[in-house]
Design a protein around this motif. Structure first.
Motif, short mmCIF file in Angstrom:
data_model
loop_
_atom_site.label_atom_id
_atom_site.label_comp_id
_atom_site.label_asym_id
_atom_site.label_seq_id
_atom_site.Cartn_x
_atom_site.Cartn_y
_atom_site.Cartn_z
N PHE A 91 0.83 -1.21 0.00
CA PHE A 91 0.00 0.00 0.00
C PHE A 91 0.86 1.26 0.00
CE2 PHE A 91 -1.97 3.35 2.65
CZ PHE A 91 -3.01 3.69 1.82
N LEU A 92 1.85 1.31 0.85
CA LEU A 92 2.74 2.46 0.95
C LEU A 92 3.51 2.65 -0.35
CD1 LEU A 92 3.67 4.57 3.06
CD2 LEU A 92 5.39 2.93 3.80
N GLU A 138 2.83 1.52 -3.47
CA GLU A 138 1.96 1.90 -4.60
C GLU A 138 1.49 3.34 -4.49
OE1 GLU A 138 -1.16 -1.02 -4.69
OE2 GLU A 138 0.11 -2.53 -5.66
N THR A 139 1.19 3.78 -3.30
CA THR A 139 0.72 5.16 -3.11
C THR A 139 1.80 6.17 -3.48
OG1 THR A 139 -0.77 4.43 -1.36
CG2 THR A 139 -0.27 6.78 -1.45
N LYS A 176 2.73 6.55 -7.27
CA LYS A 176 1.78 7.35 -8.06
C LYS A 176 2.10 8.84 -7.98
CE LYS A 176 -2.01 4.09 -7.59
NZ LYS A 176 -3.31 3.81 -6.95
N LEU A 177 2.94 9.23 -7.02
CA LEU A 177 3.22 10.65 -6.79
C LEU A 177 4.52 11.13 -7.44
CD1 LEU A 177 2.34 10.73 -2.98
CD2 LEU A 177 0.88 11.40 -4.89
N ASP A 209 -2.69 6.54 6.24
CA ASP A 209 -3.59 6.42 5.09
C ASP A 209 -3.00 7.21 3.92
OD1 ASP A 209 -4.19 9.12 5.58
OD2 ASP A 209 -6.09 8.67 6.55
N LYS A 210 -3.72 7.23 2.79
CA LYS A 210 -3.21 7.92 1.60
C LYS A 210 -2.93 9.39 1.86
CE LYS A 210 -5.08 5.04 -2.05
NZ LYS A 210 -5.89 4.98 -3.27
N GLU A 211 -3.78 10.05 2.62
CA GLU A 211 -3.58 11.47 2.89
C GLU A 211 -2.32 11.71 3.72
OE1 GLU A 211 -5.15 13.98 1.34
OE2 GLU A 211 -6.08 12.31 0.27
N ASP A 212 -2.04 10.84 4.68
CA ASP A 212 -0.81 10.96 5.47
C ASP A 212 0.42 10.82 4.57
OD1 ASP A 212 -2.14 11.19 8.01
OD2 ASP A 212 -2.41 9.01 8.01
N ILE A 213 0.36 9.86 3.67
CA ILE A 213 1.48 9.60 2.77
C ILE A 213 1.68 10.78 1.82
CG2 ILE A 213 2.34 8.08 0.95
CD1 ILE A 213 0.63 5.84 2.37
N LYS A 214 0.58 11.27 1.25
CA LYS A 214 0.66 12.42 0.34
C LYS A 214 1.21 13.65 1.05
CE LYS A 214 -3.13 11.08 -2.71
NZ LYS A 214 -4.50 11.40 -3.16
#
Length: 137
Positions: free
Chosen positions: A51-52, A54-55, A58-59, A122-127
Motif C-alpha cells: 500500500f505504501l 503503490e501510493t 503514483k506521486l 492512510d493515503k492522505e498521510d502519505i501524500k
C-alpha cells in the motif's frame, strides 16, 4: 471558595494535557543546500509495504539508478508500556504509530520527515509527507 479553585485547577491541568499530549505536527529536518542538487530519487520501502509503495509511486517517477535514496516506513499498533505516559494515554490520543521519510545521499541524510499517528498511515498521510519533501526540491 477553596473547592472552586481546586476544581478550576484540575480542569486546567486536564485541558493542558489534552491539548499538548499529542501534537499533529510533523518533525522535518533538511539540508537546503543539498536539496538543491536533487534531480531524481530511488525508492526504498522498509519493511516492504504494498500500500505504501503503490501510493508513493503514483506521486513521483522514481529512478532505480539514482544516488539519492528515499526511504519510507510506517508503523502502527505500537504499544507503550511505560508508566511515565499514563496520564497522556488516558487524557489524549496517544500515538500508536508513525510515518517516516528519509532522503539520503550515501550515508548523509539531507531530508527527514517524521509524524506520530494514532492509527495506520492512510493515503492522505502519505501524500502530506511526500508533499513536504517535494515543496523543498
Amino acid at each position: 471558595m477553596g473547592l472552586y479553585l481546586v476544581i478550576k485547577s484540575v480542569f486546567l491541568v486536564i485541558a493542558v494535557f489534552v491539548f499538548t499530549a499529542c501534537s499533529d505536527n510533523a518533525t522535518v529536518t533538511q539540508s537546503k543546500e543539498e536539496l538543491k542538487n536533487v534531480n531524481c530519487m530511488r525508492l526504498v520501502v522498509f519493511p516492504p509495504d504494498k500500500f505504501l509503495s503503490e501510493t508513493v509511486q503514483k506521486l513521483y517517477n522514481f529512478d532505480e539508478n539514482c544516488s539519492y535514496k528515499l526511504s519510507i516506513s510506517q508503523k502502527s499498533g505500537i504499544v507503550c508500556n511505560s508508566n511515565q505516559n499514563v496520564d497522556k494515554k488516558i487524557l489524549a490520543d496517544f500515538p500508536s504509530g508513525y510515518i517516516r521519510l528519509d532522503l539520503t545521499d550515501g550515508s548523509k541524510t539531507i531530508f527527514s520527515y517524521y509524524r506520530d499517528l494514532t492509527r495506520r498511515a492512510d493515503k492522505e498521510d502519505i501524500k502530506k509527507a511526500f508533499k513536504s519533501l517535494l515543496i523543498r526540491l
